[in-house]
Structures are given as structure tokens and as C-alpha cells.
Design a protein around this motif. Structure first.
Motif, mmCIF file in Angstrom:
data_model
loop_
_atom_site.group_PDB
_atom_site.id
_atom_site.type_symbol
_atom_site.label_atom_id
_atom_site.label_comp_id
_atom_site.label_asym_id
_atom_site.label_seq_id
_atom_site.Cartn_x
_atom_site.Cartn_y
_atom_site.Cartn_z
ATOM 1 N N ALA A 68 0.848 -1.195 0.000
ATOM 2 C CA ALA A 68 0.000 0.000 0.000
ATOM 3 C C ALA A 68 0.879 1.237 0.000
ATOM 4 O O ALA A 68 1.932 1.262 0.644
ATOM 5 C CB ALA A 68 -0.935 -0.002 1.199
ATOM 6 N N SER A 69 0.421 2.263 -0.720
ATOM 7 C CA SER A 69 1.210 3.493 -0.813
ATOM 8 C C SER A 69 0.280 4.697 -0.807
ATOM 9 O O SER A 69 -0.889 4.619 -1.187
ATOM 10 C CB SER A 69 2.038 3.507 -2.103
ATOM 11 N N PHE A 70 0.847 5.805 -0.374
ATOM 12 C CA PHE A 70 0.151 7.089 -0.461
ATOM 13 C C PHE A 70 0.976 8.033 -1.330
ATOM 14 O O PHE A 70 2.210 7.966 -1.344
ATOM 15 C CB PHE A 70 -0.047 7.701 0.926
ATOM 16 N N ALA A 71 0.285 8.878 -2.048
ATOM 17 C CA ALA A 71 0.950 9.873 -2.881
ATOM 18 C C ALA A 71 0.072 11.118 -2.918
ATOM 19 O O ALA A 71 -1.101 11.080 -2.511
ATOM 20 C CB ALA A 71 1.181 9.334 -4.290
ATOM 21 N N VAL A 72 0.653 12.215 -3.388
ATOM 22 C CA VAL A 72 -0.116 13.450 -3.587
ATOM 23 C C VAL A 72 -0.045 13.815 -5.056
ATOM 24 O O VAL A 72 1.041 13.888 -5.646
ATOM 25 C CB VAL A 72 0.419 14.602 -2.716
ATOM 26 N N LEU A 73 -1.225 14.007 -5.644
ATOM 27 C CA LEU A 73 -1.322 14.421 -7.040
ATOM 28 C C LEU A 73 -1.699 15.898 -7.100
ATOM 29 O O LEU A 73 -2.620 16.339 -6.402
ATOM 30 C CB LEU A 73 -2.358 13.570 -7.767
ATOM 31 N N GLN A 74 -0.985 16.661 -7.912
ATOM 32 C CA GLN A 74 -1.292 18.083 -8.111
ATOM 33 C C GLN A 74 -1.794 18.281 -9.530
ATOM 34 O O GLN A 74 -1.093 17.980 -10.497
ATOM 35 C CB GLN A 74 -0.043 18.936 -7.882
ATOM 36 N N ASP A 75 -3.043 18.785 -9.644
ATOM 37 C CA ASP A 75 -3.586 19.095 -10.960
ATOM 38 C C ASP A 75 -3.707 20.610 -11.120
ATOM 39 O O ASP A 75 -3.135 21.366 -10.336
ATOM 40 C CB ASP A 75 -4.914 18.378 -11.202
ATOM 41 N N ALA A 76 -4.449 21.048 -12.108
ATOM 42 C CA ALA A 76 -4.531 22.482 -12.409
ATOM 43 C C ALA A 76 -5.246 23.279 -11.317
ATOM 44 O O ALA A 76 -5.105 24.505 -11.245
ATOM 45 C CB ALA A 76 -5.242 22.689 -13.750
ATOM 46 N N LYS A 77 -5.996 22.601 -10.433
ATOM 47 C CA LYS A 77 -6.794 23.306 -9.429
ATOM 48 C C LYS A 77 -6.283 23.145 -8.006
ATOM 49 O O LYS A 77 -6.741 23.839 -7.102
ATOM 50 C CB LYS A 77 -8.252 22.825 -9.490
ATOM 51 N N GLY A 78 -5.361 22.213 -7.771
ATOM 52 C CA GLY A 78 -4.886 22.006 -6.406
ATOM 53 C C GLY A 78 -4.268 20.633 -6.225
ATOM 54 O O GLY A 78 -3.749 20.041 -7.180
ATOM 55 N N LYS A 79 -4.339 20.127 -4.997
ATOM 56 C CA LYS A 79 -3.715 18.837 -4.682
ATOM 57 C C LYS A 79 -4.728 17.916 -4.000
ATOM 58 O O LYS A 79 -5.657 18.386 -3.326
ATOM 59 C CB LYS A 79 -2.525 19.041 -3.742
ATOM 60 N N ILE A 80 -4.495 16.609 -4.156
ATOM 61 C CA ILE A 80 -5.323 15.636 -3.457
ATOM 62 C C ILE A 80 -4.490 14.377 -3.214
ATOM 63 O O ILE A 80 -3.598 14.038 -3.999
ATOM 64 C CB ILE A 80 -6.604 15.302 -4.256
ATOM 65 N N GLN A 81 -4.793 13.702 -2.091
ATOM 66 C CA GLN A 81 -4.047 12.497 -1.739
ATOM 67 C C GLN A 81 -4.562 11.296 -2.524
ATOM 68 O O GLN A 81 -5.752 11.156 -2.781
ATOM 69 C CB GLN A 81 -4.185 12.223 -0.241
ATOM 70 N N LEU A 82 -3.613 10.424 -2.905
ATOM 71 C CA LEU A 82 -3.945 9.158 -3.556
ATOM 72 C C LEU A 82 -3.630 8.005 -2.613
ATOM 73 O O LEU A 82 -2.608 8.030 -1.918
ATOM 74 C CB LEU A 82 -3.119 8.971 -4.841
ATOM 75 N N TYR A 83 -4.501 7.004 -2.597
ATOM 76 C CA TYR A 83 -4.213 5.754 -1.900
ATOM 77 C C TYR A 83 -4.113 4.670 -2.974
ATOM 78 O O TYR A 83 -5.041 4.454 -3.758
ATOM 79 C CB TYR A 83 -5.321 5.402 -0.902
ATOM 80 N N VAL A 84 -2.955 4.001 -3.021
ATOM 81 C CA VAL A 84 -2.697 3.002 -4.056
ATOM 82 C C VAL A 84 -2.437 1.663 -3.386
ATOM 83 O O VAL A 84 -1.509 1.535 -2.570
ATOM 84 C CB VAL A 84 -1.479 3.404 -4.922
#
Length: 502
Positions: A68-84
Motif C-alpha cells: 500500500a502506498s500514499f501519494a499526492v497528485l497536483q492538478d490544475a486546481k490544487g492537490k489531493i491524496q492518492l491511496y494506491v
């Protein structure tokens, strides 16, 4: 000769090759359909919605913990956490790909696309439970790492030299910078809407001009090979817009790129943007009302109120703005009445006030230097300075009641000029005499003196109706509206000395 790679860059090149060797295209040609942005999820997630989401952006952090991993994705509007979760995104036979690609070969800065559903973690973090993950673009240079020490944030992108040269990195690391340019775009759109609603027509005029004019400035020069002719990058578009008034348009405006070959500072860039507007059958008094109404409208559309925080000051654009004549302002801030002073007396006063001058400056330029040094810095709230000496304004109409003055105003805000306007001179004989006066200043060494434009004079001889004209500096107004300290902060790519690459 190939560029020498840093150790970190070489590691990423090796990862790129490893991904290719696994049969994965690190720059796939297919589209990736996005159906929501991170900020929309943060604003609207209620625990039940967003069952099927698709997002794309950069990986900004990654924490691998077994399968299991966590990451942060940044798009054109902001950031959100990913759980993989490895077991959910990979078929049994492809679990080695997870270990090799996600754990070892994906880097901070890589662009990825993910699908999944939204949930809330035990710590209350709104996150994406990833069901599929696709590499969209491999980043071969590491992003600067933001560091903290004693509560202070510092990183490579706090260096203005780095930020302005590599704006693409600045925009990635400092999301608030993106908002500055979003606000600038909204400001320009608000101004364009105001112009359109006023009945003015948006037009375009030449950037390459055989004769430069419309302002006091040094031009950039170039050469047209086919015509074998010297051309100038425009310093202003005023004379062309007035030709259109001659041609029968009652109101025209242009958002124009202008170029002036002069000093650079936090208020000056050699390439800048102006809004210029010309309206027939109006005068400078009407244009003052029009200008303050437009800027007040901009403030309301950007901030929802007329007050704007600029540094330590709160600037209020609510109408009406303060108004001073040029002579009143100088007398107020210096204690000297210069209205009857000739060039010699003004030169002596400049020495007394410690205002820097040189021998090329005539009466108008001396007055301008006194005002710029002793008055302008004190004008923080929006203020109109009116009724300029005729020597300072070769394109403005003589004042209807005050001898030796012209019908002109400048808007000053936060200690700097933001706009300039006239009752436009439409007497072709007077205009020729003014141009000839500018030629004499040029002979004295004034590099900003205007040229004599025979075609423009010919246009005036056909007749131009009474006209009010105004130019407003988009970059300086953007500085104020976004609370930016430097003009470089509101230009995506400010002019800089060319970088030397090894």
C-alpha cells in the motif's frame, strides 16, 4: 556536444530506460479523459458522491509502505491524496510491475492519470482510492525540494532569478503564483467587458512601424529585408488609433504589446501591455469619470469590494478619486509655486530640491522630474493629476481656460502612474508645431523626443472630431490588483539577460 547530466538526472534517465524495457511507453500518445479536478472534490465531497473519478496531474509526494502506498497528485486546481493498493491496481501476473514501476521507477514530478473513487481516511483526509494508474509523462529533472527550518520555508524557487527564468518550475512549486496570473486574466477580461459594454470596438494596429510615436521613449529598431527599410517596434499605438477616429469610428480600444528600449526595474519591463481607448466627441473630464468607473468595476469583480490590500496599504478604488492639478501637487509637496518659472529657475529649483537632472532636459522634462521625485511617491490612494504644462504633452489639446497648460491627466496609485489621458490635440497646424518642438529637443540630446509623423499629420488635416484618449498600464494595474511587489511577478516571462548554457 551532449550536456553533462547531474547524478539525479542520470538516475531518472536510467529509470526512463527501465520503464521502456518493461514495455511501457513513458510518453503515451493516447488521450486521458479527466472528469473532475481536485478542488471540486475537496469542495463538494459528501461521503457518498464521486464514485467514479478520473484525474491527471503531477506526483508531488510518494510514500511506499509495502503493498500500500500514499501519494499526492497536483492538478490544475490544487492537490489531493492518492491511496494506491498493489493488489487492486495490478492483476496477479503484473504485481511485479507495481514493485518495479510505482515503487522504484515513478518519481516526483511525473505526470500520471488515475481513476478510482473518493473516500475519507481514518485521519480525515479526503483521498482518491486508486483503481488504475497510468504514466502519462516521465520527468527527467527533479523538482526543487521545499525545505523548512525553524518554521521558515526556503527552497530554490524563492530565488527570483530562478523563478523568472524557469517560470514553469515556479508555477509547479508555488501554486499561489498561478493564482496571480488567473487574477490578471480575470482583470483583463473585466476591462474588455467594460469596453465592449461602453460601445467601443476592439481593434489591432501595427507593432512594426516605420515611424515610432505616441509617447516619449526610446524604441527598439529592426530591419525589413524585403522592403530594405528600417522599422521600429511600437512604443505606443496612440497615433494609429487616432487614425481610426479620423476614419469614422466613434470609439476604439486595443490591448497592445508595446516595447521601450530603456531601463529595467521592478516597475519597468521593456515589453509591456497597455490598454488604450479613444472616444470621439468626449474630453479629458469625461475620460476621468470613465477611467475611475472602469477600475472600480475591476476591483469589485476581482475582490468583491473596492478596497484592495497592497503591501501595508489598503487602497480604495471607490469613486470619486482625489484630483490635483500638476502645479497644485508640486506646491503641496515641495512648498514651491512653479507656475511662472522658466527653464533656468526650474533648473535652480531642481538643484535646491536635489532632483537629478541633466543638460538635455527642457522645461517640461524638469517639471516631470520634480513631480516624479517629490510628489508621486506620496500618492498612494488613487489620484488624478490634471492640467499639465504644454511642454510636457505634445499630443494633448491646449487647456480651454488656462494659458500654457493642456487638458491632460495621469492616474497615480501606490506611488506610480497607472494611466495617462488627454483631450486629444486635433488641430493639425498646432500638432505640426508641437512635433517640430520635439525635433528641437532631439537635437539637444533628448533620446525620448518624438519624431515628426507626416502621415499622421495628413490624417489630422482630413479632420478628427474632438476626442478623449486614455492609456492604462495593464502590468502595473495587475501588480496592484494582485498585491505583487514587482512587475516581474505579473509577467509569465519577464525580460532577462540571456542565460549562458554550458
Amino acid at each position: 556536444m551532449a550536456r553533462q547530466l547531474s547524478e539525479q538526472e542520470q538516475v531518472r534517465r536510467d529509470a526512463l530506460q527501465a520503464i521502456i524495457d518493461l514495455g511501457i511507453n513513458p510518453y503515451p500518445p493516447e488521450t486521458f479523459d479527466v472528469n473532475v479536478f481536485s478542488q471540486e472534490i475537496h469542495d463538494n465531497f459528501n461521503g457518498e458522491n464521486y464514485k467514479e473519478v478520473s484525474l491527471a496531474g503531477r506526483l508531488m509526494t510518494k510514500r511506499v509502505m509495502g503493498k500500500a502506498s500514499f501519494a499526492v497528485l497536483q492538478d490544475a486546481k490544487g492537490k489531493i491524496q492518492l491511496y494506491v493498493n498493489r493488489d487492486e491496481i495490478c492483476p496477479e501476473e503484473d504485481k511485479t510491475l507495481y514493485n518495479k514501476v510505482f515503487k522504484k521507477l515513478l518519481d516526483i514530478g511525473d505526470f500520471v492519470g488515475v481513476t478510482g473513487y473518493v473516500f475519507t481516511t481514518k485521519t480525515g483526509e479526503t483521498s482518491i482510492h486508486v483503481s488504475s494508474l497510468k504514466l502519462l509523462s516521465k520527468s527527467l529533472r527533479p523538482l526543487p525540494i521545499v525545505k523548512e527550518k525553524d518554521g521558515e520555508v526556503y527552497d530554490a524557487v524563492t530565488d527570483p532569478e530562478f523563478r523568472y527564468r524557469q517560470r514553469y518550475v515556479d508555477l509547479t512549486i508555488n501554486p499561489e503564483v498561478r493564482n496571480t496570473f488567473v487574477q490578471r486574466s480575470k482583470m483583463v477580461n473585466a476591462m474588455r467587458s467594460f469596453m465592449n459594454e461602453s460601445g467601443c470596438l476592439e481593434v489591432e494596429t501595427p507593432i512594426l512601424q516605420p515611424i515610432y510615436g505616441g509617447a516619449a521613449a526610446r524604441p527598439f529598431t529592426t530591419h525589413h529585408n524585403t522592403l530594405d527599410t528600417k522599422f521600429y517596434m511600437r512604443i505606443a499605438n496612440e497615433l494609429y488609433l487616432k487614425r481610426l477616429i479620423v476614419g469614422g469610428f466613434d470609439g476604439v480600444f486595443e490591448f497592445a504589446k508595446d516595447f521601450r528600449n530603456e531601463g529595467m526595474s521592478r516597475f519597468h519591463n521593456p515589453e509591456f501591455t497597455m490598454l488604450e481607448v479613444y472616444v470621439a466627441y468626449k474630453d479629458y473630464q469625461w475620460m476621468m469619470d470613465f477611467t475611475e468607473a472602469m477600475v472600480e468595476d475591476v476591483a469589485l469583480k476581482l475582490h468583491g469590494k473596492t478596497q484592495v490590500q497592497v503591501g501595508e496599504n489598503v487602497i480604495d478604488f471607490k469613486r470619486p478619486w482625489k484630483r490635483f492639478t500638476m502645479y497644485e501637487a508640486i506646491q503641496h509637496y515641495t512648498g514651491h509655486d512653479i507656475s511662472e518659472m522658466d527653464e533656468a529657475a526650474l533648473r535652480d529649483l531642481c538643484h535646491e530640491l536635489h532632483v537629478p537632472i541633466d543638460e538635455t532636459m527642457a522645461r517640461g522634462k524638469l517639471i516631470d522630474e520634480i513631480f516624479g521625485e517629490k510628489c508621486e511617491p506620496h500618492l498612494i490612494q488613487p489620484t488624478f493629476i490634471t492640467n499639465y504644462p504644454i511642454e510636457m504633452s505634445p499630443l494633448a489639446k491646449k487647456h480651454r481656460t488656462e494659458a500654457g497648460l493642456v487638458e491632460r491627466f495621469e492616474g497615480i496609485c501606490n506611488g506610480k502612474e497607472i494611466c495617462n489621458a488627454f483631450s486629444e490635440l486635433n488641430d493639425p497646424i498646432d500638432q505640426r508645431e508641437r512635433f517640430e518642438g520635439q525635433l528641437e529637443l532631439g537635437k539637444r540630446g533628448d533620446e525620448e523626443a518624438m519624431m515628426l509623423d507626416e502621415d499622421f499629420l495628413r490624417a489630422l488635416e482630413y479632420g478628427m472630431p474632438p476626442t478623449a484618449g486614455m492609456g492604462i498600464g495593464i502590468d502595473r494595474l495587475a501588480m496592484i490588483m494582485t498585491n505583487s511587489n514587482s512587475i516581474q511577478d505579473v509577467l509569465f516571462f519577464p525580460q532577462m539577460k540571456p542565460e549562458q548554457f554550458d
